[in-house]
Design an enzyme around this catalytic site. Sequence first.
Site: not given
Length: 366
Positions: A316, A259
């Site tokens: 996700d 991320h």
Amino acid sequence: MKGEVETGLENVVALESSITFIDGEKGILQYRGYDVEKLANLTYDEVSYLLIHGKNPEDEELEAYSRTLKDERRIGSTLIEVLGFCNFNIEAMDALKTITSLMSHCDPDLNTNNPQANTRKGMRMIAKFPTIVTSFSRLKRGMNVIEPDYEMSHGANFLYMLRGSRPTNLEARIIESDFILSADHELNPSTFAARTVTSTLSDLHSAVIGGLCTLKGPLHGGARMAVMNMLDEIDSPKGAQNFVLHKIEKHEKLMGFGHRVYKTYDPRARVYKQLAREIAMEKNDMKWFEIAEKIEGAAYEEYVQNRGKPIYPNVDFYSGVVYKYLDIPPKLATAVFATGRISGWIAHCLEQYSDNRLIRPRAKFV
Ligand SMILES: CC(C)(COP(=O)(O)OP(=O)(O)OC[C@H]1O[C@@H](n2cnc3c(N)ncnc32)[C@H](O)[C@@H]1OP(=O)(O)O)[C@@H](O)C(=O)NCCC(=O)NCCS
């Protein structure tokens, strides 16, 4: 001109916002000051109200807000007909883009851009996204479109329209939490795109389409579909370790990991992991959950322990596992993400309109 080039705008603070707070080192995410882990237990209506209006609703306010959203669920026969013209090899996200554009032509507040009209337009999109996504999915499968239920919760009605039968209580709660966890994430690429469109004083539907186009990419919301495809490809917990090693060998990224902001475990991933465990147990089928845990274990060993890189599961990863258990087809995954994210986009666009300055950075000429 000030400053050096920050590729990917990494760590650039582009604007002030009172919607969402992230601490990427400590793994904290709050909407309007509330931890997302706690908000995930509320209803999507409560959380979308909080995001858009900046406060918790009073009982009567929530009742009126929910009633409006329920009454706005239906999409007309023209939109359904156009959905039927779509190429069924596309992702649902592409159909959602097309229909959002068409929907703007028929919006009762067409050509009106004041805060009240924009709030109404936003609520229509929040209400209709589930109907668009599920109608497309059913047409694609050669099935009849299911008329929305006007009393079920936002999440339960979504699964009902997708399947044509009522979901279990746990499934309904999980999809509601999914929409909440997907609802906002500060200046992520799609929200930044939506705010950039808004900053030109273009209309709200155009801003949302900008968000949809951006969310679709595999480095952003499209990673959820990639995670589902990865689970299918691995197919057994035994294959997980080799899959991760193979990715490293080929210098490919592991989808659902890493991320830009979080350098620790994404707080949403923790909630999704628990939801995935619960739904796996209800279905008495631990396969997808076990594959995911093995991937997570191998990734931790290879990236964090052996290479010192802070690459942890992001939003996700376990959401892709949850979607497997909810029988959501991979090509629907990004559109389901957008069905949650829409309220965050609306909140950000309204904030942008209320104190606008054109977003227009510079490039260094080389
Ligand atoms: C989200 C993402 C785009 C953030 O990227 P970023 O901030 O630009 O970080 P970078 O791509 O520069 O990655 C930094 C380092 O970590 C590695 N890395 C980041 N994510 C990785 C992943 N998912 N798998 C393997 N390595 C990864 C990069 O290879 C790079 O290594 P290097 O320094 O040795 O070259 C990236 O983590 C990614 O592509 N993840 C997979 C897609 C995904 O799940 N997206 C959803 C995000 S919520």
